[in-house]
Design a protein around this motif. Structure first.
Motif, PDB file in Angstrom:
ATOM      1  N   MET A 236      26.456 -16.818  -1.316  1.00 41.58           N
ATOM      2  CA  MET A 236      25.570 -16.509  -2.363  1.00 41.58           C
ATOM      3  C   MET A 236      24.768 -17.640  -2.725  1.00 41.58           C
ATOM      4  N   VAL A 237      23.483 -17.449  -2.847  1.00 46.35           N
ATOM      5  CA  VAL A 237      22.504 -18.524  -3.210  1.00 46.35           C
ATOM      6  C   VAL A 237      21.875 -17.902  -4.674  1.00 46.35           C
ATOM      7  N   GLU A 238      21.422 -18.950  -5.345  1.00 47.08           N
ATOM      8  CA  GLU A 238      20.641 -18.590  -6.520  1.00 47.08           C
ATOM      9  C   GLU A 238      19.131 -18.452  -5.993  1.00 47.08           C
ATOM     10  N   ALA A 239      18.862 -17.267  -6.381  1.00 47.53           N
ATOM     11  CA  ALA A 239      17.356 -16.779  -5.986  1.00 47.53           C
ATOM     12  C   ALA A 239      16.270 -17.599  -6.911  1.00 47.53           C
ATOM     13  N   ALA A 240      15.141 -18.164  -6.192  1.00 42.96           N
ATOM     14  CA  ALA A 240      14.060 -18.647  -7.173  1.00 42.96           C
ATOM     15  C   ALA A 240      13.281 -17.576  -8.123  1.00 42.96           C
TER      16      ALA A 240
ATOM     17  N   LEU B  72       9.305 -24.834  -7.150  1.00 40.26           N
ATOM     18  CA  LEU B  72       8.840 -24.328  -6.121  1.00 40.26           C
ATOM     19  C   LEU B  72       7.587 -23.708  -5.899  1.00 40.26           C
TER      20      LEU B  72
END
Lengths: 153, 153, 153, 153
Positions: free
Chosen positions: D1-5, D60
């Protein structure tokens, strides 16, 4: 000035079998190792595994969702883009990448292959539709090698 | 309450050969005689001939243009809809019809076939892409007969 | 060659009060009597009444639905176009007309006014948003008179 | 799982005056410092300055272009998404952010404000349209403070 991310579209269905999922994961992983990110439809199946593989190797993942809810994205999408466009978002998925790899898939994937051909984006099929103008790869390694060569051309 | 027009999508390329144009004209004409209208991408080639055939027999013609200028429509479109969506308008072309007939065509037509399959719209190919789930017709008469039977189902 | 339908976009909310509905009906009716058709979002409220008024006077009605289901169209739409685009279809509603009349409305209508201004389509407000560049009409008669004058310019 | 921007939409015209450009730059910079990225229409003017400000502080930047060519993006967009949708892409720009800041702007920006209101996204105006439901900020600092408070609600 910043360096723009280089993205490959990974296209395929939300419902995928084990082999397709393994292929998608590996494609994502190999793209990330080669310095590329993955853009996809943001949902489950092939899309989720390609993101998971890419993220596992430190690559950027972008998901263009058909609906309006961020919650529909798989957990490995870093840049979540709810489009609300339904299936018309397929045209955007292939425009966002410099080339596309198709892994399995149904009608939605076929529409993406068509959009890619129309837009002049190279497409490689990895167990996906057999269509004139779309070379077939035998493995994730070959698919990634082919698409990176075709986009460099 | 009014009676909504019944439409069949005729899909195919702006560049078409003589045989494809004749097929498209005849498909449009036969659809109009059967009480159906034609919706298409509104441009030249297969799209123009299908509209011309349909209008020649008193049928309604609708064109969903990729650009924003009405002037791009062929002269046989009665309801001109400039979408500005580019190729994403292909998804709308097949949603607007209750079924689709593909006459020849390239990547754009392939994307429409894919969108139709995904949306559950029947598609018949008349010298177009050979794709699983898309029956092949040998003539305009057969193509129109097949699609009207499939949409009635 | 066929004569293309001349269309005015009638924009406004699916939820409308009695006065807005009467205004929308009358706008549709007057447009039809002047030889114009109505294009709208195809749903209820202002959209439905504008279609009903237009159809009652023999005018053509076109509805660009946000969803994919034809059944969502109000009963007075002759050309039903399910777009599946969600709110992005608002951009298409104003592109389809040669000018627009806004009757009441909320955020969706405001987006359509903005799209119209951007696309260079004249817009008249009939009890809708007060925005620079959008003249206010006091009655359906005045609104239709103004928009037909502006589109002729 | 990644952290969404986490993204805020910065909306405004491609043609902007010096003060608007300074405001856009500062908004981007402050958002990045607060841990947010910027999503915008990807072109020049307000869009370019918001990206430049954001990128200068390590944030970003995502650009949803109206056309199909990556080259149209300003040099501070990291994730370039050519949509080919024309102005319909405005609906996507506001869906992609959890809230929006409008800096100056014309009809396109007004359409984005309308789409944001419709989609339930908070919007703050910094020298942009005065519209009911859109609070006015006096400075970039206040605009960013307000939108982060509204998105947290």
């Amino acid at each position: 000035m910043v360096e723009a991310a280089r993205l490959i579209s990974v296209i395929g269905a939300g419902q995928a079998d084990q082999r397709q999922k393994e292929h998608a994961f590996r494609v994502g992983e190999l793209l990330a190792r080669a310095g590329w990110g993955v853009v996809c439809g943001g949902l489950s199946g092939v899309m989720a595994e390609a993101c998971r593989g890419c993220a596992s190797a430190g690559g950027l993942t972008v998901g263009l969702l058909p609906g309006t809810e961020r919650q529909a994205a798989n957990p490995w999408v870093q840049v979540i883009l709810p489009t609300g466009l339904g299936q018309a978002r397929n045209a955007l998925v292939v425009l966002a990448g410099q080339g596309a790899i198709a892994v399995g898939g149904g009608g939605g994937t076929l529409s993406e292959i068509g959009h890619a051909l129309k837009a002049g984006r190279p497409v490689v099929s990895l167990g996906s539709w057999e269509v004139a103008g779309v070379p077939q790869a035998e493995s994730p390694e070959q698919a990634v090698g082919m698409i990176l060569e075709l986009t460099a051309a």
